[in-house]
Design a protein around this motif. Sequence first.
Motif, PDB file in Angstrom:
ATOM      1  N   LYS A  42      30.555  61.896  44.504  1.00  0.00           N
ATOM      2  CA  LYS A  42      30.577  61.315  46.038  1.00  0.00           C
ATOM      3  C   LYS A  42      31.977  60.705  46.285  1.00  0.00           C
ATOM      4  N   THR A  43      32.236  60.506  47.575  1.00  0.00           N
ATOM      5  CA  THR A  43      33.926  60.231  47.920  1.00  0.00           C
ATOM      6  C   THR A  43      33.569  58.745  48.661  1.00  0.00           C
ATOM      7  N   ILE A  44      32.395  58.310  49.081  1.00  0.00           N
ATOM      8  CA  ILE A  44      32.309  57.195  49.742  1.00  0.00           C
ATOM      9  C   ILE A  44      32.585  55.853  48.794  1.00  0.00           C
ATOM     10  N   THR A  45      33.448  54.986  49.118  1.00  0.00           N
ATOM     11  CA  THR A  45      33.705  53.879  48.451  1.00  0.00           C
ATOM     12  C   THR A  45      32.522  53.000  48.332  1.00  0.00           C
ATOM     13  N   ILE A  46      32.394  52.216  47.127  1.00  0.00           N
ATOM     14  CA  ILE A  46      30.985  51.611  46.835  1.00  0.00           C
ATOM     15  C   ILE A  46      31.716  50.179  47.402  1.00  0.00           C
ATOM     16  N   LYS A  47      30.986  49.748  48.055  1.00  0.00           N
ATOM     17  CA  LYS A  47      31.141  48.023  48.706  1.00  0.00           C
ATOM     18  C   LYS A  47      30.273  47.052  47.592  1.00  0.00           C
ATOM     19  N   GLY A  48      30.816  46.041  47.808  1.00  0.00           N
ATOM     20  CA  GLY A  48      30.010  44.679  47.235  1.00  0.00           C
ATOM     21  C   GLY A  48      30.416  44.647  45.681  1.00  0.00           C
ATOM     22  N   LEU A  49      31.664  45.076  45.441  1.00  0.00           N
ATOM     23  CA  LEU A  49      31.929  44.922  44.077  1.00  0.00           C
ATOM     24  C   LEU A  49      32.740  43.733  43.639  1.00  0.00           C
ATOM     25  N   ARG A  50      32.814  43.258  42.573  1.00  0.00           N
ATOM     26  CA  ARG A  50      33.762  42.063  42.377  1.00  0.00           C
ATOM     27  C   ARG A  50      34.781  42.941  41.368  1.00  0.00           C
ATOM     28  N   ILE A  51      36.078  42.933  41.779  1.00  0.00           N
ATOM     29  CA  ILE A  51      37.112  43.656  41.029  1.00  0.00           C
ATOM     30  C   ILE A  51      38.209  42.815  40.911  1.00  0.00           C
ATOM     31  N   THR A  52      38.506  42.534  39.854  1.00  0.00           N
ATOM     32  CA  THR A  52      39.670  41.487  39.084  1.00  0.00           C
ATOM     33  C   THR A  52      40.519  41.978  38.087  1.00  0.00           C
ATOM     34  N   VAL A  53      41.710  41.298  38.103  1.00  0.00           N
ATOM     35  CA  VAL A  53      42.656  41.493  37.112  1.00  0.00           C
ATOM     36  C   VAL A  53      42.383  41.016  35.774  1.00  0.00           C
ATOM     37  N   ALA A  54      42.102  41.560  34.708  1.00  0.00           N
ATOM     38  CA  ALA A  54      41.694  41.030  33.511  1.00  0.00           C
ATOM     39  C   ALA A  54      42.744  41.225  32.321  1.00  0.00           C
ATOM     40  N   ASP A  55      42.636  40.457  31.124  1.00  0.00           N
ATOM     41  CA  ASP A  55      43.150  40.676  30.062  1.00  0.00           C
ATOM     42  C   ASP A  55      42.535  41.655  29.176  1.00  0.00           C
ATOM     43  N   SER A  56      43.058  42.088  27.802  1.00  0.00           N
ATOM     44  CA  SER A  56      42.239  43.077  27.173  1.00  0.00           C
ATOM     45  C   SER A  56      40.979  42.731  26.640  1.00  0.00           C
ATOM     46  N   LEU A  57      40.578  41.505  26.996  1.00  0.00           N
ATOM     47  CA  LEU A  57      39.236  41.099  26.291  1.00  0.00           C
ATOM     48  C   LEU A  57      38.206  41.043  27.370  1.00  0.00           C
ATOM     49  N   GLY A  58      38.747  41.283  28.639  1.00  0.00           N
ATOM     50  CA  GLY A  58      37.919  41.315  29.818  1.00  0.00           C
ATOM     51  C   GLY A  58      37.967  39.670  30.553  1.00  0.00           C
ATOM     52  N   ARG A  59      38.683  39.168  30.151  1.00  0.00           N
ATOM     53  CA  ARG A  59      38.613  37.707  30.872  1.00  0.00           C
ATOM     54  C   ARG A  59      39.664  37.720  32.055  1.00  0.00           C
ATOM     55  N   GLU A  60      39.191  37.094  33.383  1.00  0.00           N
ATOM     56  CA  GLU A  60      39.796  37.154  34.543  1.00  0.00           C
ATOM     57  C   GLU A  60      41.197  36.098  33.981  1.00  0.00           C
ATOM     58  N   VAL A  61      42.340  37.089  34.960  1.00  0.00           N
ATOM     59  CA  VAL A  61      43.467  36.457  34.802  1.00  0.00           C
ATOM     60  C   VAL A  61      43.868  35.474  35.878  1.00  0.00           C
ATOM     61  N   ILE A  62      44.254  34.553  35.633  1.00  0.00           N
ATOM     62  CA  ILE A  62      44.547  33.367  36.715  1.00  0.00           C
ATOM     63  C   ILE A  62      46.035  33.359  37.017  1.00  0.00           C
ATOM     64  N   ASN A  63      46.507  33.409  38.374  1.00  0.00           N
ATOM     65  CA  ASN A  63      47.588  33.530  38.945  1.00  0.00           C
ATOM     66  C   ASN A  63      48.400  32.162  38.852  1.00  0.00           C
ATOM     67  N   VAL A  64      48.850  31.666  37.661  1.00  0.00           N
ATOM     68  CA  VAL A  64      49.368  30.498  37.375  1.00  0.00           C
ATOM     69  C   VAL A  64      50.874  30.322  38.109  1.00  0.00           C
ATOM     70  N   ASN A  65      50.698  29.291  39.148  1.00  0.00           N
ATOM     71  CA  ASN A  65      52.010  29.171  39.851  1.00  0.00           C
ATOM     72  C   ASN A  65      52.679  30.178  40.560  1.00  0.00           C
ATOM     73  N   ASN A  66      51.778  31.170  41.102  1.00  0.00           N
ATOM     74  CA  ASN A  66      52.064  32.271  41.685  1.00  0.00           C
ATOM     75  C   ASN A  66      53.164  33.149  40.917  1.00  0.00           C
ATOM     76  N   LEU A  67      52.787  33.547  39.718  1.00  0.00           N
ATOM     77  CA  LEU A  67      53.809  34.421  38.948  1.00  0.00           C
ATOM     78  C   LEU A  67      53.437  35.523  39.146  1.00  0.00           C
ATOM     79  N   LEU A  68      52.130  35.981  39.350  1.00  0.00           N
ATOM     80  CA  LEU A  68      51.563  37.467  39.430  1.00  0.00           C
ATOM     81  C   LEU A  68      51.449  37.803  40.735  1.00  0.00           C
ATOM     82  N   SER A  69      51.371  36.866  41.921  1.00  0.00           N
ATOM     83  CA  SER A  69      50.938  37.226  43.003  1.00  0.00           C
ATOM     84  C   SER A  69      51.465  36.073  43.975  1.00  0.00           C
ATOM     85  N   TRP A  70      51.879  36.268  45.080  1.00  0.00           N
ATOM     86  CA  TRP A  70      52.560  35.347  46.056  1.00  0.00           C
ATOM     87  C   TRP A  70      51.224  34.667  47.064  1.00  0.00           C
TER      88      TRP A  70
END
Length: 183
Positions: A42-70
């Motif tokens: 299918k080509t339709i985008t699946i909505k309602g998902l939670r997509i996060t940046v994670a480390d190699s163990l699958g833990r969510e990455v926190i944007n500490v003091n805006n180091l990774l994103s503004w």
Amino acid sequence: MRILLLFILLLNFSAKAQVINAQHCGYDFTSYLVINVHEKGKTITIKGLRITVADSLGREVINVNNLLSWTNRNEPLVFKMNYKIDNNNNKVSTDAPDAKWFFPFAKENYLLSVATTFKAENYFIKIQDIDGEENGGSFETQLIQLYPFNMYVLCSSENERQAQQFGPRTNRPVEVILERKNK
């Protein structure tokens, strides 16, 4: 006296050179990650998902003091769905006439703004279909490695530099194909 005159001329040319090269792109310090998530066949985008940046163990990455994103200081890096706007830049439904995508390069995909210093190769994306949400937990969770070529670099000078490099091209969404859970 000659040295003073030479110094003043050198300083004058240096200042003019800095002014000439001072023009910047609105996205100079920002890149984007774009995720195209759909089912196999299918080509339709699946909505309602939670997509996060994670480390190699699958833990969510926190944007500490805006180091990774503004944006979203000291919070997890969570992808959002792109949306459409009208001629007055108001958010509208995706089927509204004359509407255009807010981020035209992302179309109907998930995206996340990251700093240009973001080291994609150190992170993964974690895709979850949360029970009770839009899809009812129908899809398996996936953890996918990110690479530098997964980043959307929007400024032309950076694009020109990367175009001269060998390997996969930038400015293409990460394609993810989800499979339904066996129930």
